[in-house]
Write a protein that holds these residues in place. Structure first.
Motif, PDB file in Angstrom:
ATOM      1  N   LYS A  83     -29.971  -3.262 -33.464  1.00  0.00           N
ATOM      2  CA  LYS A  83     -29.278  -4.495 -33.098  1.00  0.00           C
ATOM      3  C   LYS A  83     -28.181  -4.768 -34.118  1.00  0.00           C
ATOM      4  CE  LYS A  83     -33.419  -6.741 -31.143  1.00  0.00           C
ATOM      5  NZ  LYS A  83     -32.961  -6.738 -29.735  1.00  0.00           N
ATOM      6  N   VAL A  84     -27.017  -5.161 -33.614  1.00  0.00           N
ATOM      7  CA  VAL A  84     -25.929  -5.620 -34.469  1.00  0.00           C
ATOM      8  C   VAL A  84     -25.553  -7.027 -34.019  1.00  0.00           C
ATOM      9  CG1 VAL A  84     -23.554  -5.258 -35.229  1.00  0.00           C
ATOM     10  CG2 VAL A  84     -25.052  -3.284 -34.854  1.00  0.00           C
ATOM     11  N   LYS A  85     -25.744  -8.003 -34.913  1.00  0.00           N
ATOM     12  CA  LYS A  85     -25.390  -9.380 -34.608  1.00  0.00           C
ATOM     13  C   LYS A  85     -24.010  -9.698 -35.171  1.00  0.00           C
ATOM     14  CE  LYS A  85     -30.081 -11.258 -34.348  1.00  0.00           C
ATOM     15  NZ  LYS A  85     -31.028 -12.286 -34.860  1.00  0.00           N
ATOM     16  N   VAL A  86     -23.198 -10.335 -34.342  1.00  0.00           N
ATOM     17  CA  VAL A  86     -21.866 -10.780 -34.748  1.00  0.00           C
ATOM     18  C   VAL A  86     -21.830 -12.297 -34.555  1.00  0.00           C
ATOM     19  CG1 VAL A  86     -19.376 -10.545 -34.364  1.00  0.00           C
ATOM     20  CG2 VAL A  86     -20.890  -8.577 -33.985  1.00  0.00           C
ATOM     21  N   THR A 109     -22.381 -12.693 -30.616  1.00  0.00           N
ATOM     22  CA  THR A 109     -22.964 -11.754 -29.663  1.00  0.00           C
ATOM     23  C   THR A 109     -23.933 -10.839 -30.397  1.00  0.00           C
ATOM     24  OG1 THR A 109     -22.454 -10.161 -27.899  1.00  0.00           O
ATOM     25  CG2 THR A 109     -21.182  -9.977 -29.927  1.00  0.00           C
ATOM     26  N   THR A 110     -24.813 -10.193 -29.650  1.00  0.00           N
ATOM     27  CA  THR A 110     -25.725  -9.193 -30.204  1.00  0.00           C
ATOM     28  C   THR A 110     -25.581  -7.908 -29.412  1.00  0.00           C
ATOM     29  OG1 THR A 110     -27.340 -10.867 -30.911  1.00  0.00           O
ATOM     30  CG2 THR A 110     -28.114  -8.605 -30.720  1.00  0.00           C
ATOM     31  N   VAL A 412     -32.992  -2.760 -42.476  1.00  0.00           N
ATOM     32  CA  VAL A 412     -32.343  -4.068 -42.422  1.00  0.00           C
ATOM     33  C   VAL A 412     -31.120  -4.060 -43.336  1.00  0.00           C
ATOM     34  CG1 VAL A 412     -33.914  -4.976 -44.211  1.00  0.00           C
ATOM     35  CG2 VAL A 412     -32.652  -6.556 -42.725  1.00  0.00           C
ATOM     36  N   GLY A 413     -29.990  -4.472 -42.770  1.00  0.00           N
ATOM     37  CA  GLY A 413     -28.759  -4.573 -43.539  1.00  0.00           C
ATOM     38  C   GLY A 413     -28.515  -6.005 -43.975  1.00  0.00           C
ATOM     39  N   ALA A 437     -26.854  -5.806 -39.292  1.00  0.00           N
ATOM     40  CA  ALA A 437     -27.480  -4.725 -38.529  1.00  0.00           C
ATOM     41  C   ALA A 437     -28.948  -4.583 -38.901  1.00  0.00           C
ATOM     42  CB  ALA A 437     -26.751  -3.415 -38.781  1.00  0.00           C
ATOM     43  N   THR A 438     -29.795  -4.398 -37.901  1.00  0.00           N
ATOM     44  CA  THR A 438     -31.204  -4.075 -38.106  1.00  0.00           C
ATOM     45  C   THR A 438     -31.582  -2.963 -37.130  1.00  0.00           C
ATOM     46  OG1 THR A 438     -31.932  -5.766 -36.529  1.00  0.00           O
ATOM     47  CG2 THR A 438     -31.826  -6.401 -38.855  1.00  0.00           C
ATOM     48  N   ALA A 439     -32.644  -2.222 -37.453  1.00  0.00           N
ATOM     49  CA  ALA A 439     -33.072  -1.145 -36.560  1.00  0.00           C
ATOM     50  C   ALA A 439     -34.522  -0.798 -36.816  1.00  0.00           C
ATOM     51  CB  ALA A 439     -32.198   0.092 -36.744  1.00  0.00           C
TER      52      ALA A 439
END
Length: 450
Positions: A83-86, A109-110, A412-413, A437-439
């Protein structure tokens, strides 16, 4: 099933899987992809250039193939849920651009992605000194796809019908910062190793790298200004359109030093050349601008492995340097610049441990700190920040010839402040926002010894 048929079926399966590889979400700094095996995934790739618990070690250090005394085939798959959150976006056109110049907020947005990354390796010792290997895996890959509605309607098509400045000037909106960014590579490695003596081994090989790149930047529902007056919001402008591919050749070198059976060190270097990808390459309405040049970074890695004497524990670690300073900009062979990046060289640091429970089971864990590549320039299309990897994994020895490995990582970023720029003939347009960013990564690996 005989050994020849097993090898042929395994090779066919992984070749098909690699050819149909899903879009890869970047999991390391820049668009480096740390996903060469499920075994490494379970320890955050700590010590992966020297542990050599299955044939996937050849992807990190060819010299470690000298540690094998039997032929091994290893194939696996990693599944990536990212997931990338903006959030907190502000789009700005400086005063003087047009009647609608100024700042406006852009909703968050995600961007979700689920990807499948397969791998395949075979290592074959020819005799006590020489070994050869084949590997199919990926070192680089990223995708970041924004929804079509994000940032929509913030651009302008300005039309002047008379006078010395007559003409139409598209001024892209916030949606031109997002779009689709997709880079995929597949590495075909042909490696060899040579054992010099009981302590030293060397290795190297050729990397045939096939890569594809897709960059789509479009501004839609743009307000049309005719001589300064708004007439509607039905305009559209394609800012960047790249869909291209290429094959290039690099190489790798490595060495292993064995102090004794419980302590060893590995050092490796991978050279990755600049690729010139051909196909559709269009920018700002111009189509005849040449092929796109994509610099790939070279990498060096140092790893250590130490099994504590008379115990069931081992510790291992890695330090990797990635030459991201080579990625200064995207430009074409005709000298057309698409975008500046000016990334910096980075390191990642990994440490892990393995517990050899019994003859059937092993457990492992690891942690990696991965530095971000963005320096003075930042970008929302390739989100990047310092990242933390938390990993666990296990091995089950089905028999003395067969092993099944599983690995899991949570990545986790940090929050990253982004001030992205699009350069136009009328000045710079900016997007200020924050990305994170998380994954979660899941991997399985099967190894068979012959």
């Amino acid at each position: 099933m005989n050994k020849t048929r097993l090898f042929q079926k395994s090779l066919l399966a992984v070749t098909i899987a690699t050819a149909t590889l899903a879009s890869q979400q970047t999991l390391a700094a820049g668009f480096q992809l740390n996903s060469q095996s499920a075994t490494g995934l379970g320890r955050a790739f700590a010590g992966d250039a020297v542990i050599a618990d299955n044939a996937s070690v050849m992807s990190r250090n060819a010299a470690a193939m000298a540690l094998f005394d039997r032929t091994e085939i290893s194939l696996g798959v990693n599944v990536i849920d990212s997931k990338v959150k903006v959030k907190d976006g502000t789009y700005t056109r400086p005063a003087g651009f047009d009647a609608l110049a100024g700042s406006q907020s852009v909703s968050g947005t995600t961007n979700d992605a689920t990807s499948v990354v397969p791998n395949f390796y075979v290592v074959h010792p020819i005799n006590d000194e020489f070994a050869v290997g084949l590997g199919i895996y990926s070192n680089f890959g990223t995708t970041n796809e924004f929804d079509d509605s994000w940032g929509k309607g913030t651009g302008v098509i300005s039309t002047i019908t008379a006078g010395p400045t007559a003409g139409t000037t598209p001024i892209p909106g916030a949606d031109a910062f997002g779009g689709t960014t997709n880079v995929k590579t597949t590495n075909f490695a042909l490696n060899g190793s040579y054992r010099i003596n009981e302590q030293w081994s060397i290795g190297g090989g050729i990397d045939v790298i096939y890569g594809e790149g897709e960059l789509k930047r479009k501004s839609t529902n743009m307000t049309t200004l005719v001589n300064g007056g708004a007439t509607g919001t039905n305009g559209s402008f394609t800012f960047t359109n790249v869909d291209a591919s290429a094959t290039t050749v690099g190489f790798n070198l490595g060495t292993v030093f064995e102090m004794d059976e419980n302590n060893r060190f590995g050092l490796s270097y991978h050279y990755s050349p600049e690729k010139e990808v051909s196909g559709t390459v269009e920018y700002a309405g111009n189509k005849d601008i040449g092929d796109l040049k994509i610099p790939l970074p070279s990498m060096a890695e140092f790893s250590g492995y130490h099994r504590i004497k008379d115990t069931q524990f081992a510790v291992h670690y890695s330090l990797q340097w990635i030459e991201w300073s080579s990625f200064e900009r995207l430009e074409t062979t005709n000298g057309v610049k698409l975008k500046d990046y000016k990334w910096q060289d980075t390191f990642h640091y990994a440490i892990g441990g393995t517990y050899y429970i019994n003859d059937e089971w092993e457990a492992r864990a690891g942690y990696m700190y991965d530095q971000g590549v963005q320096d003075s320039l930042t970008s929302v299309s390739v989100p990047d920040s310092d990242r933390n990897w938390f990993s666990i994994g296990a091995s089950y020895h089905i028999s003395k010839d067969q092993t099944l490995d599983a690995g899991f990582t949570y990545l986790v970023g940090k929050d990253k402040k982004v001030s992205d720029i699009i350069q136009t003939t009328n000045g710079n347009i900016t997007l200020d926002t924050t990305t994170k960013a998380t994954a979660m990564l899941f991997g399985l690996q099967y190894t068979h010894k012959f």
